[in-house]
Scaffold this active site. Structure first.
Site, PDB file in Angstrom:
ATOM      1  N   GLU A  65      -7.736   3.915   6.788  1.00  0.00           N
ATOM      2  CA  GLU A  65      -8.688   3.142   5.474  1.00  0.00           C
ATOM      3  C   GLU A  65      -9.176   1.615   5.316  1.00  0.00           C
ATOM      4  OE1 GLU A  65      -8.312   3.867   0.702  1.00  0.00           O
ATOM      5  OE2 GLU A  65      -6.908   4.034   1.937  1.00  0.00           O
ATOM      6  N   HIS A  66      -7.622   1.125   5.481  1.00  0.00           N
ATOM      7  CA  HIS A  66      -7.496  -0.380   5.103  1.00  0.00           C
ATOM      8  C   HIS A  66      -7.070  -1.372   6.971  1.00  0.00           C
ATOM      9  CE1 HIS A  66      -7.206   0.930   1.242  1.00  0.00           C
ATOM     10  NE2 HIS A  66      -7.909   0.528   0.967  1.00  0.00           N
ATOM     11  N   GLN A 108       0.379  -0.942  -0.138  1.00  0.00           N
ATOM     12  CA  GLN A 108       0.117  -0.354   0.161  1.00  0.00           C
ATOM     13  C   GLN A 108       0.855   1.079  -0.163  1.00  0.00           C
ATOM     14  OE1 GLN A 108      -3.301  -0.232  -0.381  1.00  0.00           O
ATOM     15  NE2 GLN A 108      -2.606  -2.069  -0.773  1.00  0.00           N
ATOM     16  N   HIS A 167       1.467   3.579  -3.182  1.00  0.00           N
ATOM     17  CA  HIS A 167       0.675   3.918  -3.753  1.00  0.00           C
ATOM     18  C   HIS A 167       0.684   5.214  -4.064  1.00  0.00           C
ATOM     19  CE1 HIS A 167      -3.713   2.217  -3.940  1.00  0.00           C
ATOM     20  NE2 HIS A 167      -3.102   0.968  -3.822  1.00  0.00           N
ATOM     21  N   ASP A 186      -8.233  -3.829  -3.384  1.00  0.00           N
ATOM     22  CA  ASP A 186      -8.217  -2.480  -3.951  1.00  0.00           C
ATOM     23  C   ASP A 186      -8.446  -3.514  -5.690  1.00  0.00           C
ATOM     24  OD1 ASP A 186      -6.972  -0.831  -2.629  1.00  0.00           O
ATOM     25  OD2 ASP A 186      -4.855  -1.801  -2.746  1.00  0.00           O
ATOM     26  N   HIS A 206     -48.292  27.126  10.167  1.00  0.00           N
ATOM     27  CA  HIS A 206     -47.961  26.101  10.545  1.00  0.00           C
ATOM     28  C   HIS A 206     -48.960  25.758  11.001  1.00  0.00           C
ATOM     29  CE1 HIS A 206     -43.554  25.931   9.141  1.00  0.00           C
ATOM     30  NE2 HIS A 206     -43.586  24.976   8.819  1.00  0.00           N
TER      31      HIS A 206
END
Length: 440
Positions: A318-319, A250, A253, A352, A412
């Site tokens: 995230e992961h 990862q 990335h 992914d 109302h």
């Protein structure tokens, strides 16, 4: 015990929060708003050296592009898309319309209605990210979105054939070879050549993320995304080589991608660090993975898995990959994460690329309040109400009158009064001019 074997050198990340990024994106959006397609074309030329006669690919072009690919590539795309579609359909099937009668003749309900048009942004600055086509387009189509427009940039002046194939096979109704802020802006506000959409989904670089942030409200978005993150929880039973490989998988990335290990074993943490130092120099993507690990990588050692889960929740990563003897314990003890990957047989890279769950996930702590992209993101859950029983309407009318006057909302209150008067003869607290509520 709480020990940090490897600290992050910095917790700061470059990205859409930078003033230079914000001002650049704002200027591009304003220019496209004023000049439309002419500005879109100029920015495509400037940033991607790409100005075709038409950004939208024709059916003939798409067929030619797909025909240029090896059959194995096509078969692999179809296999992965089948996994994504199967899971997305299961999600959609779990969402039921609701209708209940809460009082006699008082019917309340909700329906799930897809947006009319969605934009799928498929990044491609460094790599042809075919998987993003699966995640954004298939999910939208399973949700029932009638029009999906896909945008993806050329890569170094060339057509990303595999991405185009993936977008077409996923069900995109339109495919544009257009990237960056100019693509997101065109989708959001519409131009003569690119009709506007209602929601834009998909990851992108800092400029794309900032464009989505600035355009949010004018168009819906999936979520605000930052650099990819991985956090691994491992006990003494984990394989340190696999842990090291998965962390670096990862980190590649980008140079801002945090990779964190939380373990109950000093020995495992030490071995992981040694493996990373051995593996990293030989990685083809070391130019991204190296800075990511050196600047943002961390290894924490804690006393127990309960501590590990609690610490992991503070990252809201995230992961989160769980490499322990009983990985499913994380399902019970964790609550702040984008997606969990349980056990040695599972890895974040599966999520992914191939396994079928969506890889568009929250980053930078957003997992504290949201999940990732899914079928429900393309659906509007809207309510309806109907009162068919006059007695119930009269009861609600009297209550509405009292509740509204507590808040000084006289208009109302009168809407309730006229129904209570008409259906039950309840005296109104105001006198209409030349008008009497009818009786029935």
């Amino acid at each position: 015990m709480s020990l940090i074997l490897k600290p992050a050198l910095t917790t700061e990340h470059t990205g859409s929060s930078r003033p230079a990024v914000r001002s650049t994106v704002e200027a591009i959006i304003d220019d496209i708003r004023n000049r439309g397609d002419a500005a879109v074309r100029e920015y495509s030329q400037k940033f991607d050296d790409w100005t075709p006669e038409n950004f939208r690919l024709s059916a003939e072009q798409i067929n030619q592009i797909i025909a240029s690919l090896p059959q194995q590539v096509i078969e692999d795309i179809k296999f992965v898309q089948a996994q994504v579609r199967r899971f997305a359909q299961a999600q959609r099937d779990s969402m039921k319309d609701v209708e209940v009668e809460t009082l006699p003749g008082v019917i309340l309900g909700h329906r799930h209605i897809p947006v009319s048009a969605a934009g799928a942004y498929i990044p491609g600055g460094r790599y042809p990210l075919t998987a993003s086509a699966h995640m954004t387009i298939i999910t939208a189509k399973v949700a029932g979105v009638p029009r999906v427009a896909a945008c993806t940039p050329p890569i170094r002046g060339k057509i990303p054939a595999a991405t185009v194939a993936a977008a077409h096979l996923a069900g995109a109704d339109e495919i544009y070879l257009l990237g960056g802020v100019q693509a997101v802006t065109a989708l959001a506000m519409g131009t003569d050549d690119i009709p506007r959409v209602d929601l834009i989904a998909g990851p992108g670089n800092a400029y794309v993320a900032e464009a989505k942030r600035q355009l949010f409200g004018e168009v819906g978005i999936d979520l605000f995304a930052g650099p990819t993150e991985i956090l691994i929880i491992a006990d003494e039973h984990a394989d340190p080589f696999i842990v090291a490989v998965d962390l670096l998988s990862q980190a590649e990335h980008g140079p801002d991608s945090p990779a964190v290990l939380i373990t109950t074993s000093v020995d495992l943490g030490t071995k992981v660090l040694e493996h990373i130092q051995q593996i990293l120099p030989g990685m083809p993507t070391k130019d991204y993975a190296g800075p990511a690990w050196n600047d943002h990588g961390q290894i924490h050692v804690v006393d127990s898995l309960s501590e590990a889960y609690a610490l992991a929740d503070t990252f809201a990563s995230e992961h989160v990959q769980v490499l322990t003897r009983e990985p499913r314990r994380a399902l019970e003890q964790m609550h702040d994460y984008g997606a969990l990957f349980l056990g040695e047989g599972t890895c974040v890279s599966y999520g992914d690329k191939v396994i079928g769950t969506n890889h568009v996930l929250p980053t930078k702590g957003a997992a504290r309040y949201t999940g990732g992209l899914w079928v429900g993101k393309y659906l509007k859950t809207v309510t309806y109400q109907e009162v068919t029983d006059k007695k119930s309407s009269a009861i609600l009318g009297e209550l509405c009158g009292r509740a509204s006057r507590v808040e000084s909302f006289e208009g109302h209150a009168r809407s309730g009064d006229v129904r209570a008067n008409k259906y039950a003869g309840t005296p109104m607290q105001w006198a209409p001019v030349n008008q009497t509520a009818g009786k029935s």
